[in-house]
Design a protein around this motif. Structure first.
Motif, PDB file in Angstrom:
ATOM      1  N   GLY A 191       0.871  -1.178   0.000  1.00 50.37           N
ATOM      2  CA  GLY A 191       0.000   0.000   0.000  1.00 50.37           C
ATOM      3  C   GLY A 191       0.903   1.220   0.000  1.00 50.37           C
ATOM      4  N   ARG A 218      -7.530   5.120   2.969  1.00 50.82           N
ATOM      5  CA  ARG A 218      -7.695   3.771   2.415  1.00 50.82           C
ATOM      6  C   ARG A 218      -7.263   2.693   3.409  1.00 50.82           C
ATOM      7  N   ARG A 219      -6.526   3.073   4.463  1.00 52.87           N
ATOM      8  CA  ARG A 219      -5.932   2.071   5.361  1.00 52.87           C
ATOM      9  C   ARG A 219      -6.760   1.821   6.612  1.00 52.87           C
ATOM     10  N   ASP A 253      -0.183  -3.532   3.181  1.00 46.72           N
ATOM     11  CA  ASP A 253      -0.867  -2.301   2.778  1.00 46.72           C
ATOM     12  C   ASP A 253      -1.692  -1.648   3.884  1.00 46.72           C
ATOM     13  N   SER A 256      -5.564  -2.072   3.537  1.00 47.45           N
ATOM     14  CA  SER A 256      -6.338  -1.390   2.484  1.00 47.45           C
ATOM     15  C   SER A 256      -7.260  -2.350   1.732  1.00 47.45           C
TER      16      SER A 256
END
Ligand code: NAP
Length: 259
Positions: A191, A218-219, A253, A256
């Motif tokens: 990510g 997004r995380r 990531d 995400s």
């Protein structure tokens, strides 16, 4: 200063593309600290020599090799030079890459082609030139650095998403072809990681703060990734003992993809 004599990658030779900066630099340094002899590959001599020097300064072994990894001739020469210098090759990390913003309407054909050359053609070329050697040795690990963009659609990243998805496909196809011959092919999908590439993207946006916030939103974690997070995953795939791990696509990531 004492040479490194212990580590999880002792006696391994690793070639890391895009090792003059960001994620590739962290992988090269980490591999070096684990005892691997490292071919640091990129185009920028100053940064490449500095990365190789930093590995030597902590007792590791590394050399910078200047090469444009989108060029067939350059990659052929690179692989011959690495084999001459280190006498073998065990680990290949296809990390060199680039992200540019744009949807299919505002991405020009030349930009599309350039993005595929650096993200996809380079991984193909380096694999094309190194696999014969790994196959002859009957062992090896290839690690392709894709992205969360290879597994989901991201706004204004059409070419990048397509190129990184191609790397996931390439990983799986190579695993099918070469795992029976003990070559392990795996893929890491990072990510957002704070590197020069990401800083350039943020700085070039009309609203840099909003872009950074969007990366974070997004995380599931309250922070972005570090290059060292990705280097740790690369060590896992590189470990010669991990003989059952091939064809894997590992997201690193901050959760995400779980959304
Ligand atoms: N940072 C992130 O958030 C993130 C997230 C997911 C995936 N990734 C992927 O991780 C990889 C590394 O990204 P990064 O953020 O570390 O980027 P970066 O700091 O900009 O580093 C990119 C590296 O690629 C090399 N490179 C570019 N074009 C090259 C060429 N034609 N020949 C040889 N080397 C070339 C550069 O070396 P020279 O300048 O010396 O040529 C540099 O070492 C990329 O594949 C990227 O798509 C990054």
């Amino acid at each position: 200063m004492a040479l490194i004599t212990e580590g999880r990658l002792m006696d391994q030779v690793a070639l890391v593309t895009g090792a003059t900066s960001g994620i590739g630099e962290a992988i090269a340094r980490r591999f070096g600290a684990e005892g691997a002899r490292v071919a640091v590959v990129g185009r920028d001599h100053e940064r490449g020599e500095a990365v190789a020097r930093s590995i030597a300064e902590v007792g590791g072994t590394a050399q910078f090799f200047a090469a444009d990894v989108t060029s067939d001739d350059a990659v052929g020469s690179l692989v011959r030079a690495v084999l001459d210098r280190f006498g073998g090759l065990d680990i290949v990390v296809n990390n060199a890459g680039l992200s540019v913003p744009g949807n299919v309407v505002d991405t020009a054909p030349a930009q599309w082609d350039a993005l595929f050359r650096i993200n996809v053609r380079s991984a193909y070329l380096v694999s094309h030139h190194t696999l014969p050697h790994l196959l002859a040795c009957g062992a090896g690990s290839v690690i392709n650095i894709s992205s969360e963009a290879g597994l989901k659609g991201l706004k204004d990243r059409a070419a990048y998403c397509a190129a990184k998805a191609a790397l996931v496909g390439l990983t799986k196809a190579m695993a099918v072809d070469h795992s029976p011959h003990r070559i392990r092919i795996n893929c890491i999908c990072p990510g957002t990681v704070e590197t020069p590439m990401v800083r350039r993207l943020i700085d070039s946006d009309a609203d840099p703060l909003a872009m950074k916030k969007a990366f974070l939103q997004r995380r599931l974690t309250p922070h972005l990734g570090s290059p060292e997070d990705i280097a740790e995953a690369a060590v896992y795939f590189a470990l010669p003992g991990n003989g059952y791990v091939t064809g894997a696509v590992l997201s690193v990531d901050g959760g995400s993809l779980a959304r």
